[in-house]
Design a protein around this motif. Structure first.
Motif, mmCIF file in Angstrom:
data_model
loop_
_atom_site.group_PDB
_atom_site.id
_atom_site.type_symbol
_atom_site.label_atom_id
_atom_site.label_comp_id
_atom_site.label_asym_id
_atom_site.label_seq_id
_atom_site.Cartn_x
_atom_site.Cartn_y
_atom_site.Cartn_z
ATOM 1 N N ILE A 130 0.855 -1.176 0.000
ATOM 2 C CA ILE A 130 0.000 0.000 0.000
ATOM 3 C C ILE A 130 0.896 1.232 0.000
ATOM 4 N N SER A 131 0.668 2.139 -0.927
ATOM 5 C CA SER A 131 1.436 3.385 -0.967
ATOM 6 C C SER A 131 0.836 4.395 0.003
ATOM 7 N N ALA A 132 1.638 5.359 0.438
ATOM 8 C CA ALA A 132 1.128 6.416 1.293
ATOM 9 C C ALA A 132 0.047 7.201 0.550
ATOM 10 N N TRP A 133 -1.056 7.449 1.221
ATOM 11 C CA TRP A 133 -2.222 8.153 0.698
ATOM 12 C C TRP A 133 -2.883 7.419 -0.469
ATOM 13 N N GLN A 134 -2.770 6.114 -0.448
ATOM 14 C CA GLN A 134 -3.498 5.301 -1.429
ATOM 15 C C GLN A 134 -4.941 5.119 -0.967
ATOM 16 N N PRO A 135 -5.921 5.348 -1.845
ATOM 17 C CA PRO A 135 -7.319 5.115 -1.473
ATOM 18 C C PRO A 135 -7.648 3.629 -1.495
ATOM 19 N N VAL A 136 -8.441 3.170 -0.534
ATOM 20 C CA VAL A 136 -8.794 1.752 -0.455
ATOM 21 C C VAL A 136 -10.302 1.508 -0.448
ATOM 22 N N TRP A 137 -11.083 2.571 -0.343
ATOM 23 C CA TRP A 137 -12.544 2.443 -0.365
ATOM 24 C C TRP A 137 -13.151 3.781 -0.753
ATOM 25 N N ALA A 138 -14.253 3.743 -1.520
ATOM 26 C CA ALA A 138 -14.957 4.975 -1.876
ATOM 27 C C ALA A 138 -16.422 4.670 -2.110
ATOM 28 N N THR A 139 -17.259 5.686 -1.994
ATOM 29 C CA THR A 139 -18.688 5.501 -2.180
ATOM 30 C C THR A 139 -19.095 5.493 -3.637
ATOM 31 N N ASN A 140 -18.389 6.240 -4.479
ATOM 32 C CA ASN A 140 -18.910 6.492 -5.806
ATOM 33 C C ASN A 140 -17.805 6.785 -6.799
ATOM 34 N N GLN A 141 -17.292 5.760 -7.426
ATOM 35 C CA GLN A 141 -16.182 5.959 -8.355
ATOM 36 C C GLN A 141 -16.605 6.582 -9.673
ATOM 37 N N GLY A 142 -17.901 6.635 -9.953
ATOM 38 C CA GLY A 142 -18.370 7.110 -11.249
ATOM 39 C C GLY A 142 -18.486 8.610 -11.392
ATOM 40 N N TYR A 143 -18.317 9.364 -10.284
ATOM 41 C CA TYR A 143 -18.584 10.792 -10.350
ATOM 42 C C TYR A 143 -17.347 11.653 -10.183
ATOM 43 N N TRP A 144 -16.177 11.117 -10.391
ATOM 44 C CA TRP A 144 -14.967 11.900 -10.207
ATOM 45 C C TRP A 144 -15.028 13.195 -11.026
ATOM 46 N N ASN A 145 -14.776 14.310 -10.325
ATOM 47 C CA ASN A 145 -14.682 15.631 -10.947
ATOM 48 C C ASN A 145 -15.972 16.092 -11.641
ATOM 49 N N SER A 146 -17.118 15.491 -11.303
ATOM 50 C CA SER A 146 -18.370 15.923 -11.915
ATOM 51 C C SER A 146 -19.372 16.390 -10.866
ATOM 52 N N SER A 147 -18.931 16.542 -9.628
ATOM 53 C CA SER A 147 -19.814 16.951 -8.553
ATOM 54 C C SER A 147 -19.242 18.169 -7.845
ATOM 55 N N SER A 148 -20.069 18.770 -7.004
ATOM 56 C CA SER A 148 -19.638 19.976 -6.315
ATOM 57 C C SER A 148 -19.368 19.759 -4.837
ATOM 58 N N GLY A 149 -19.485 18.525 -4.353
ATOM 59 C CA GLY A 149 -19.194 18.292 -2.948
ATOM 60 C C GLY A 149 -19.770 16.992 -2.433
ATOM 61 N N SER A 150 -19.468 16.692 -1.172
ATOM 62 C CA SER A 150 -19.984 15.490 -0.525
ATOM 63 C C SER A 150 -20.074 15.739 0.972
ATOM 64 N N LYS A 151 -20.846 14.888 1.637
ATOM 65 C CA LYS A 151 -21.079 15.073 3.059
ATOM 66 C C LYS A 151 -21.444 13.746 3.689
ATOM 67 N N VAL A 152 -21.012 13.530 4.948
ATOM 68 C CA VAL A 152 -21.417 12.369 5.745
ATOM 69 C C VAL A 152 -22.080 12.895 7.012
ATOM 70 N N VAL A 153 -23.299 12.426 7.278
ATOM 71 C CA VAL A 153 -24.069 12.899 8.423
ATOM 72 C C VAL A 153 -24.513 11.714 9.271
ATOM 73 N N LEU A 154 -24.347 11.822 10.594
ATOM 74 C CA LEU A 154 -24.992 10.885 11.511
ATOM 75 C C LEU A 154 -26.196 11.624 12.082
ATOM 76 N N TRP A 155 -27.382 11.242 11.629
ATOM 77 C CA TRP A 155 -28.594 11.927 12.038
ATOM 78 C C TRP A 155 -28.936 11.652 13.490
ATOM 79 N N SER A 156 -29.761 12.507 14.054
ATOM 80 C CA SER A 156 -30.139 12.367 15.465
ATOM 81 C C SER A 156 -30.924 11.088 15.725
#
Length: 206
Positions: free
Chosen positions: A111-137
């Motif tokens: 494994i290289s330093a700063w190598q990604p090992v998991w992602a939610t959505n590989q299909g949207y690289w550079n086509s979105s304006s942001g992302s967020k993770v929320v733990l709701w109440s």
């Protein structure tokens, strides 16, 4: 240097030492992220150093409590441990990176330093304006991306267990939702256990 790149999805493997519920693929609809508060990195008990068997206070773990979130493009965009970082990115992806180079105890591969090992959505690289993770109440963990001005649900834990819930980026490499002292959801069905170099030193449990 931190980089953004494409990578293969993590491979399923046997779960060791930690029993967790299988991740649900169902999505939430119609939720608004207003009202959540930004996350603060907090320690959580239950972390053990495998070699010595000693208890570790887990000051190097990060968590979300109900009502907290991380968001790409802000000063509060990631949760991290000593060995990994879960990052919400401005390209719409939510990605887990290994911080250090070395041989993965899980796969036996380098494994290289700063190598990604998991992602939610590989299909949207550079086509979105942001992302967020929320733990709701209500105890549900959800990940969002923003594309063409719309809010899109990328994953949901479907864990409506109320305020006695915490999402932890664990020292052992797993991303887990805990409720009432038991695991109720994990990303990639725990296949991230000991994937990043350095995480093999820990086991997180109650």
């Amino acid at each position: 240097m931190k980089t953004t790149q494409k990578f293969p999805a993590a491979r399923p493997r046997a779960v060791k030492r930690l029993a967790a519920a299988a991740a649900s693929a169902a999505l939430l609809a119609g939720l608004s992220i207003s009202g959540a508060t930004s996350a603060s990195a907090t320690a959580d008990p239950g972390c053990y150093v495998i070699v010595s068997g000693s208890h570790d206070g887990c000051s190097h773990q990060s968590s979300l409590r109900p009502g907290q979130y991380i968001e790409g493009g802000t000063g509060n965009y990631a949760l991290e441990t000593e060995d990994e970082e879960l990052r919400t990115q401005t390209d719409g992806n939510i990605v887990l990176y290994c911080k250090h180079a070395g041989t993965s105890a899980a796969t036996g591969k380098w494994i290289s330093a700063w190598q990604p090992v998991w992602a939610t959505n590989q299909g949207y690289w550079n086509s979105s304006s942001g992302s967020k993770v929320v733990l709701w109440s209500d105890g549900n963990l959800a990940g969002y991306s923003y594309r063409s001005g719309l809010e899109n649900v990328e994953f949901s834990s479907n864990t409506w267990n109320g305020s006695d819930t915490v999402f932890i980026v664990q020292a052992d490499g797993n991303l887990v939702v805990w409720s009432g002292g038991r695991p109720v959801w994990s990303a990639a069905q725990n296949s991230l256990y000991h994937t990043c170099p350095g995480t093999e030193a820990y086991w997180v449990g109650y």
